[in-house]
Design a protein around this motif. Structure first.
Motif, PDB file in Angstrom:
ATOM      1  N   ASP A 149      16.869  17.846   9.052  1.00 28.38           N
ATOM      2  CA  ASP A 149      16.681  17.494   7.637  1.00 28.38           C
ATOM      3  C   ASP A 149      17.004  16.013   7.443  1.00 28.38           C
ATOM      4  OD1 ASP A 149      19.293  17.961   8.294  1.00 28.38           O
ATOM      5  OD2 ASP A 149      19.837  18.904   6.395  1.00 28.38           O
ATOM      6  N   VAL A 195      15.908  17.269  -0.185  1.00 33.71           N
ATOM      7  CA  VAL A 195      15.402  17.540  -1.532  1.00 33.71           C
ATOM      8  C   VAL A 195      16.575  18.090  -2.332  1.00 33.71           C
ATOM      9  CG1 VAL A 195      13.767  18.853  -2.922  1.00 33.71           C
ATOM     10  CG2 VAL A 195      13.096  18.000  -0.655  1.00 33.71           C
ATOM     11  N   ILE A 251       5.206  18.761   1.523  1.00 32.75           N
ATOM     12  CA  ILE A 251       6.255  18.016   0.828  1.00 32.75           C
ATOM     13  C   ILE A 251       6.281  16.580   1.351  1.00 32.75           C
ATOM     14  CG2 ILE A 251       8.710  17.928   0.293  1.00 32.75           C
ATOM     15  CD1 ILE A 251       7.191  20.317  -0.860  1.00 32.75           C
ATOM     16  N   CYS A 260       8.502  14.231   2.227  1.00 32.53           N
ATOM     17  CA  CYS A 260       9.936  14.128   2.494  1.00 32.53           C
ATOM     18  C   CYS A 260      10.466  12.718   2.265  1.00 32.53           C
ATOM     19  CB  CYS A 260      10.232  14.553   3.928  1.00 32.53           C
ATOM     20  SG  CYS A 260       9.980  16.330   4.225  1.00 32.53           S
ATOM     21  N   HIS A 266      12.317  11.439  -0.862  1.00 36.56           N
ATOM     22  CA  HIS A 266      13.662  11.911  -1.190  1.00 36.56           C
ATOM     23  C   HIS A 266      14.696  11.117  -0.394  1.00 36.56           C
ATOM     24  CE1 HIS A 266      12.083  15.352  -3.458  1.00 36.56           C
ATOM     25  NE2 HIS A 266      11.166  15.437  -2.505  1.00 36.56           N
ATOM     26  N   SER A 281      13.311  20.562   3.041  1.00 37.99           N
ATOM     27  CA  SER A 281      13.453  21.548   1.965  1.00 37.99           C
ATOM     28  C   SER A 281      13.671  22.930   2.557  1.00 37.99           C
ATOM     29  CB  SER A 281      12.206  21.545   1.081  1.00 37.99           C
ATOM     30  OG  SER A 281      12.267  22.594   0.131  1.00 37.99           O
ATOM     31  N   LYS A 340      17.828  27.035   5.643  1.00 39.06           N
ATOM     32  CA  LYS A 340      16.610  26.588   6.318  1.00 39.06           C
ATOM     33  C   LYS A 340      16.371  27.380   7.601  1.00 39.06           C
ATOM     34  CE  LYS A 340      16.951  21.944   4.402  1.00 39.06           C
ATOM     35  NZ  LYS A 340      17.270  20.523   4.635  1.00 39.06           N
TER      36      LYS A 340
END
Length: 817
Positions: A41, A45, A57, A59, A62, A103, A142
């Motif tokens: 990650d 988000v 998304i 990413c 973010h 996310s 996740k």
């Protein structure tokens, strides 16, 4: 299920048809003989996504998580290190495909691309070619969102950050393993820290996701049988009212706050705490944020209290710094427009190598260990040895999984292996503290496996309470000898009540109950244990007992002497006026009654308790019956015979005196038999009047023995009436006066004893009881028989027929006048 799998297959096809950037960054993909997937990650988000239609998304829009990017680079380094090794997979190269899983529920394109074959997902077909395992994900949520897609083909998924205990369930996650301790281990450490510092009143703040919920349930389960109480619990998310939470915690007087959350959630919490001027709190950090490099240096952080935490040891991995510097230099030389980051265009030239190296080192070693674990499993699957691996073995993910479960190798002095649930089964965690310089300082450690050793150097901790260990309790501990009376729903909230006499408190076993002492023990108010009572009874060697028993023997001797004297002078007027044959019966009954005295001494038994009263009540009844007959005869001769001649003749004809004595004896014997059969006297331990001793006595049922006592008193009253009626008879016929005086002594003796019995309790009461019995017997002997013995011995002139006739004539003249 078929529809779901069909949908996934269709979705994979659609994703494969989506146009993608043809230029792939070397940071995210590397070709090799066998392929590893990586889920990191890199971006986060922070708020839930609300999409009108399915879409990928972005990413990069973010916030960047620098520590995750460090872990991303660490996997690349580990793979490169293995590819350069001559001992591990010597002629085999590893490749990877890495994804930014920013996310929880919207990162499926990455994992679907990973498990697709030629752009298609076929649940019933062959697994992806050369894919032998996946490293990740970082969070439990996740991991749980993508793990089912890997579990179908038993593709090993080795996580470096997912700590939820639910992932240990092999029926649901058969190919999941992890290289960090689970929440279960972390919660155990936290509970032990709370116990170590005696913090019993705590609050628990947690992420509103799988990781936080699992930690909450484990914590509640672990404190069930402890003195720790959960005063406040709250799930944290993007809508949380942080100032309101902090106000509630302060209102509850909670001074220890456990924060089971991710580092970005803690940053928001601490920002609010600083703004709200929260002070005098102890914050317990989990391994997710205890080694955070940014928070300890935040302005105002030292005002909120003391931060303690648990953390994995920050292992320095040799060569990683050089790798980051070289990778950064290579990235700067490339065209920024051709760099694909998170499968999207992103320019990371703003990050220096120092920024990456100095990021939070949490979970860095688990990433490194996860890559090496899969490499060792593949090494064993390919039967590598002698500088070469066999190239004729077709490797499937389930084969690597089987070897993963068996691996056991050493990495930086740590033995890497997994238990039957695929959990981390090695190492230890550090106990850390944020010092005033903004650095994370080690103050102890905890070993996860035997001997489960916890060490904390509390003197090294700079407490916000000026060196003293802070306290966090709902109620102050009770003084010694007090029990806790619960107040409200929490066992930590209580009032203190002192334990009364005859009870004690054992706080180690049950601090809420005053335990009663046994009958053989006693305790004062507020005692923590019971003392043995002193057992008391009147032994035969007691001076008072010896005197009374000797006096009883003297009584028997006197009775015998009087009997002999009366037998010698049986036909004299004095003996005949005393009752003649009745005298011997009275003396025998007095002797038998004296037997009761001996059973008042020594340790009471069932037999001795019965014989304390039985001989006295039975034979003294005969004595009184004899005196009733004798007093009646005296009155009858001088007063009733002339007025009621028929009654007198009937009395003489049917031997009324013998009949009355026999009937009285029979009635008393029957009453005693009935009373003793229903509830006989028995040994009794008197513990009410004296708290420190046991007085051994006899328990006598007054109801059961009352009829026999009433009958005895009735005879006494009847005798007293007849004897009083004859108080004015001739001087030599003053037996009535003697009997009256004896009865008065008898009655006064027992009144005095009853008074003492009501006012005094102790061993001496038994001596007094024996003395009362003996006094009753002596009263009849001394005041009825002894005076007559003195006349017989010293005044024989008064023991003649003429003397008695003269008295009778004188009395007759007086009556007639």
């Amino acid at each position: 299920m078929v529809h779901i799998l069909g949908f996934l297959s269709l979705l994979g096809s659609v994703l494969n048809a989506v146009p993608r950037n043809t230029v792939l960054s070397s940071e995210f993909q590397l070709d090799g003989d066998y392929l590893l997937g990586g889920l990191f990650d890199i971006h986060h988000v922070s708020s839930p996504l609300h999409l009108d239609r399915p879409e990928a998304i972005d990413c990069t829009s973010h916030s960047l998580i620098l520590s995750s990017y460090q872990r991303f680079q660490l996997m690349r380094f580990a793979v490169e290190e293995i590819n350069n090794s001559t001992s591990l997979l010597p002629n085999i190269s590893l490749g990877y495909i890495l994804f930014d899983q920013c996310s929880d529920g919207h990162s499926f394109p990455s994992i679907l691309n990973l498990i697709s074959v030629n752009g298609l997902i076929d649940p019933w077909g062959e697994p992806p070619k050369n894919l032998i395992g996946v490293i990740g994900s970082y969070t439990s949520s996740k991991t749980m969102s993508v793990a089912p897609l890997l579990m179908m083909d038993l593709i090993p998924m080795v996580s470096y950050g997912a700590a939820s205990s639910e992932l240990s369930q092999k029926k649901t996650y058969p190919s999941f393993l992890r290289t960090l301790p689970s929440n279960k281990n972390v919660i155990e450490i936290i509970v032990k820290i709370l116990k170590y510092f005696k913090w019993h009143w705590v609050s628990f703040l947690h992420d509103n996701n799988s990781y936080g919920t699992d930690g909450r349930e484990l914590f509640i389960r672990n404190i069930q049988d402890t003195e720790i109480c959960l005063a406040y619990i709250k799930a944290l998310d993007h809508q949380t009212d942080y100032p309101g939470i902090l106000r509630q915690i302060d209102a509850l007087r909670v001074h220890v706050i456990i924060v089971f959350a991710s580092d970005w959630r803690v940053e928001v919490l601490f920002e609010s705490a600083i703004q709200q001027n929260v002070t005098n709190k102890v914050w317990l950090a989990t391994n997710t944020w205890s080694l955070n490099r940014k928070l300890p240096k935040t302005k105002g952080i030292r005002n909120i209290g003391t931060v303690l935490g648990v953390a994995a040891p920050a292992t320095t991995i040799p060569g990683f710094s050089d790798f980051v510097h070289s990778a950064k230099a290579a990235a700067l030389s490339e065209n920024a427009e051709q760099e694909t980051f998170c499968n999207q265009v992103f320019n990371c030239t703003g990050l220096s190598a120092a920024d990456i190296i100095d990021a939070d080192p949490s979970f860095s070693f688990p990433v490194y260990a996860a890559v090496h674990a899969i490499a060792h499993a593949l090494h064993n699957t390919l039967q590598c040895g002698a500088g070469r691996c066999k190239d004729n073995i077709t490797v499937y993910p389930n084969m690597v999984l089987a070897e993963l479960k068996k691996i056991n190798f050493t990495l930086f002095n740590q033995t890497i292996h997994f238990d039957e649930n695929g959990d981390h089964n090695y190492g230890f965690y550090l106990i850390v503290f944020w010092n005033r310089n903004g650095d994370v300082q080690e103050v102890g450690y905890y070993e996860f496996y035997p001997p489960f050793h916890l060490v904390i150097n509390s003197t090294d901790i700079q407490w916000h309470t000026n060196g003293k260990v802070p306290t966090s309790v709902c109620s102050q501990e009770c003084p010694v000898g007090y029990k806790k009376k619960p107040e409200g729903i929490h066992r930590c909230c209580f009032n203190c009540e002192i334990c009364p006499n005859e009870t004690f408190i054992n706080v180690t076993e049950d601090p809420y109950t005053c335990v009663s002492c046994t009958d053989a023990e006693w305790s004062a108010e507020g005692s923590t244990s019971c003392n043995l009572r002193v057992v008391e009874f009147v032994p035969f060697t007691d001076p008072g007992a010896v005197v009374i028993m000797v006096a009883a023997l003297v009584l028997v001797g006197l009775n015998l002497a009087v009997s002999v004297l009366f037998a010698i002078n049986f036909n004299t007027p004095v003996v005949r006026s005393a009752g003649g044959p009745l005298c011997f019966l009275i003396l025998i009954c007095l002797t038998l009654s004296s037997l009761s005295v001996y059973f008042y001494f020594g340790q009471p038994t069932s037999v001795s308790c019965v014989l304390r009263l039985l001989p006295f009540l039975l034979f003294h009844t005969v004595c009184l019956a004899c005196f009733v007959v004798r007093s009646f005869q005296i009155v009858c001769i001088f007063k009733i015979a002339a007025k009621l001649p028929k009654l007198y003749s009937w009395w003489m004809k049917y031997h009324g005196q013998c009949l009355f004595i026999a009937v009285s004896f029979a009635i008393q014997a029957l009453l005693l038999l009935i009373g003793y059969s229903s509830d006989p006297p028995k040994p009794f331990n008197e513990t009410f009047w004296y708290r420190d001793k046991i007085v051994l006595g006899c328990d006598i049922n007054l109801k059961a023995s009352s009829t026999s006592v009433i009958f005895l008193l009735s005879l006494c009253l009847l005798c007293f009436i007849f004897s009083y009626m004859g108080k004015d008879l001739p001087k030599n016929y003053n037996e009535a006066k003697s009997i009256t005086f004896c009865l008065l002594l008898f009655i006064l003796t027992w009144i005095a004893f009853a008074t003492v019995y009501l006012l005094y309790n102790g061993t001496n009461i038994q001596t007094l009881n024996a003395l009362a019995v003996l006094s009753s017997l002596y009263s009849f002997l001394m005041w009825y028989f002894i005076p007559k013995c003195l006349i017989i011995i010293f005044q024989p002139q008064r023991n003649t027929q003429q003397y008695f006739q003269g008295l009778i004539q004188s009395y007759t003249k007086t009556i007639s006048q």
